[in-house]
Design a protein around this motif. Structure first.
Motif, short mmCIF file in Angstrom:
data_model
loop_
_atom_site.label_atom_id
_atom_site.label_comp_id
_atom_site.label_asym_id
_atom_site.label_seq_id
_atom_site.Cartn_x
_atom_site.Cartn_y
_atom_site.Cartn_z
N SER A 86 36.01 39.83 38.85
CA SER A 86 35.32 39.20 38.47
C SER A 86 34.29 38.27 38.33
O SER A 86 33.38 38.46 39.47
N PHE B 100 33.68 43.69 42.02
CA PHE B 100 33.88 42.10 42.38
C PHE B 100 34.26 42.51 40.79
O PHE B 100 33.67 42.96 39.52
N SER C 246 40.96 40.66 43.03
CA SER C 246 40.15 39.98 43.64
C SER C 246 38.75 41.03 43.11
O SER C 246 37.71 41.41 42.75
N LYS C 247 38.77 42.01 44.68
CA LYS C 247 37.68 43.20 44.45
C LYS C 247 38.28 43.99 44.77
O LYS C 247 39.39 44.49 45.39
N GLU D 209 43.26 37.70 45.73
CA GLU D 209 43.48 36.59 46.80
C GLU D 209 44.35 35.73 45.24
O GLU D 209 43.48 35.94 44.17
N ASP E 159 32.96 35.45 40.19
CA ASP E 159 33.12 35.33 41.78
C ASP E 159 31.93 34.73 42.44
O ASP E 159 30.40 34.94 42.35
#
Length: 665
Positions: free
Chosen positions: A568, A566, A471-472, A466, A571
């Motif tokens: 982060s 995840f 991101s994931k 993203e 998130d």
């Protein structure tokens, strides 16, 4: 909102219910063909034997090397533009069961389920149509063929009870608009194509007038490659004939003063069984009509259960679900299935158009007992959804039929049981929920198949980027082994370094044949006939510390199971569980459940696209086939919609769901 608090009791007492001749909602038979049982498919309890654990054993401890910067990753998909990747295709003949009987009597669980997707992805796409849209005809509210108080009806002819037309009133558009006023649902409708000499475009005219921007597109024909098979056209009927008819439709639309925008058509919606979309493109379809298209579409089911459900279940050609079971637990099959449409998706992109899998599910003719209604289908639909996204499919619509199918994402109870039973959630709804959360609301998500574990068929993995950054990570384990001996330990390493910790949400079922106890991040919607559309239980997000010195985060994945990692811990999706907007009601339906479903009735509806006979549908209304001619009360007519009364809309709109329907003001 306080001024809207109007608790409407449709009845002050709860009457006893006596059910005569009611088909069982579930059955415990686990052997023999489904055709020998009498249970409604949506409540069937058949369990298949899970595929054996791989022998020799797979590598359970493997590493996945990841790049942090999307610019360093070749082969990423186009950015996914929301809303939710998965939406829903609702067969026109069952709209009453799913949405409600009219614009003032709307199904609360449906609103709650859509709100949960909106919370994660910003909104949902819903198509009203299917094969039965081809015979859809708008009538006035006082038409004697429409049951009083209802928005929909059918015309049935002859001793064979053959469906002639699905009838709807203008109130259908108010119903859809009222839903969109509460949750961000955008709609697709279908223009009937059964009579190209006498176009019936009321659905386009009223749809644009009433729905406005909530209407995204109008389908120009549903599976036209089956028209000769279904008796809707005389042979020969070829792609060039379809292309010509779309041109004639465009000319007609441009003469209709109520059509404010004729440039939102969707096609060609081929099934891939008779024609392929490429054959339609070769006629000049895209070149000539690109300015009139909202999106390019196809429809496809990987397998069909038509012979077993509607023919001879002992036929050598009938599909045996137990033999087919392993197909849905193999990543290689998912890749092969999605690859059929890679070229189509890329072609659509060159014309600047979305590419939509307009109707799909585990199998046509209702899917398969023990597959379509189990944790297997949740894992399969997740894998297939991610795989379609990697190959630039923009959206996919999971088909929704009546109580006679196995694959529904959600099913309302029989209408005489709404006082004591609620909805049933299909496992593929969890797939839609997880996909919505994985892609989020940024409109920047790009997906790639990581070909993990030497591209092992049991352990697929995907990277999700993203805003140009990792991101994931999505991790699958298709193996069924409650002992824990085949749980995975996946070592994630990131170019540039891993964070101090990652957060993980798990989609879990105790077995691939599990039908009830399915959880996402520790929460569940409940078992069959108990679902109000809201998640239950406390959310459970697992924090896993990473070894920054070794640049590794080791993620366990149960057998079977799915993990969304995840990268982060900030998130925003980590905090998402139950949507803060929910709906409640104290209204009940008390109707006789007299649904009759001829064995050949659904071969050309609800995704049953492989039969050669025309649809034959019974009635869902007590005595309605014999109703005398008479005027029904207007539900809105030309004067506009009836008022809606929302029950229990408190601040965050949280309340106890006591029934299945909602009255809104």
């Amino acid at each position: 909102m306080a001024s809207l608090l109007t608790v409407l009791a449709l009845a002050s007492t709860s009457l006893g219910v006596t059910i005569y001749g009611q088909l069982p909602l579930g059955q415990t038979q686990t052997e023999g063909p489904w055709a020998t049982t009498t249970a409604l498919a949506a409540y069937n309890d058949t369990r298949l034997t899970p595929p054996a654990v791989p022998n020799p054993a797979i590598n359970r401890n493997f590493a996945v090397q990841l790049q942090r910067d999307a610019a360093q990753v070749p082969g990423l998909s186009l950015p996914h533009v929301g809303p939710s990747f998965y939406g829903f295709s609702i067969e026109m003949s069952v709209i009453t069961q799913v949405l409600g009987k009219n614009s003032s009597f709307i199904q609360v669980p449906f609103l709650n389920l859509m709100a949960n997707l909106q919370e994660r992805a910003g909104g949902v796409l819903v198509r009203l149509g299917g094969n039965t849209q081809e015979f859809a005809t708008m009538v006035e509210p006082d038409d004697h063929r429409i049951e009083p108080g209802h928005t929909f009806g059918k015309t049935i002819s002859g001793s064979t009870q053959t469906l002639e037309f699905v009838l709807y009133t203008r109130d259908m558009f108010y119903m859809a608009n009222n839903i969109s006023s509460m949750v961000n649902v955008k709609w697709f409708l279908g223009i009937p194509f059964n009579d190209s000499a006498n176009w019936r475009t009321a659905i386009a005219e009223e749809g644009q007038t009433i729905l406005g921007d909530h209407l995204l597109g109008l389908q120009a024909a549903n599976e036209p490659d089956f028209y000769v098979t279904f008796g809707r056209r005389q042979a020969p009927y070829e792609p060039a004939d379809y292309k010509r008819e779309v041109g004639e439709l465009i000319q007609h639309l441009e003469t209709r003063p109520m059509i404010t925008n004729p440039r939102i058509l969707i096609g060609p919606s081929t099934s891939g069984q008779v024609w392929h979309a490429e054959q339609v493109f070769e006629t000049g379809f895209l070149d000539d009509y690109k300015d009139y298209l909202y999106a390019v579409s196809v429809e496809h089911y990987p397998n069909n259960n038509c012979i077993a459900m509607y023919g001879d279940p002992n036929s050598p050609e009938a599909v045996r679900p137990q033999e087919l079971f392993p197909y849905y637990l193999n990543h290689n099959n998912v890749v092969e299935l999605a690859s059929h449409y890679t070229a189509n998706a890329n072609t659509a992109a060159t014309y600047g158009k979305p590419f939509i899998m307009f109707e799909m599910n585990t199998g046509s003719c209702g899917g398969f007992a023990g597959i379509s209604d189990t944790f297997t289908s949740a894992l399969w639909a997740l894998d297939y959804g991610f795989q379609m996204a990697t190959q630039n499919t923009t959206h996919a619509l999971l088909h929704v039929g009546g109580q006679s199918v196995f694959y529904n994402p959600f099913t309302a109870p029989p209408s005489n049981q709404t006082e004591f039973n609620e909805w049933t959630l299909g496992p593929v709804y969890y797939s839609a929920l997880v996909m919505a959360e994985a892609f989020g609301k940024s409109n920047t998500s790009q997906i790639i198949d990581l070909r993990a574990n030497e591209n092992n068929q049991n352990t697929p993995a995907y990277g999700i980027f993203e805003r140009g950054q990792l991101s994931k990570v999505a991790l699958f384990n298709y193996i069924d082994d409650p002992s824990g001996a085949n749980d995975l330990r996946v070592a994630l390493t990131v170019n540039g370094g891993v964070p101090t910790s990652v957060s993980v949400k798990y989609l879990e079922g105790i077995s691939v044949n599990e039908k009830n106890n399915i959880t996402w991040a520790g929460q569940t919607f409940g078992n069959k006939l108990t679902v109000d559309g809201r998640l239950r239980g406390s959310p459970n997000v697992t924090t896993i510390p990473c070894d920054q010195g070794q640049n590794v985060c080791t993620i366990p994945v149960p057998a079977p199971g799915f993990a969304l990692v995840f990268l982060s811990t900030s998130d925003e999706a980590l905090a998402i569980s139950q949507s803060p907007t929910t709906f409640s009601t104290s209204a009940y339906q008390r109707k006789h459940n007299t649904i009759t479903w001829d064995r050949q009735a659904v071969q050309t509806s609800n995704g049953h696209n492989a039969g050669e006979l025309k649809a034959k549908l019974g009635s869902t209304s007590f005595g309605w086939l014999n109703v005398a001619s008479g005027a029904a009360p207007s539900l809105g007519g030309r004067g506009g919609p009836v008022p809606l009364v929302v029950q229990g809309l408190l601040g965050t709109m949280v309340g106890l769901v006591l029934g299945s329907v909602l009255q809104v003001l």
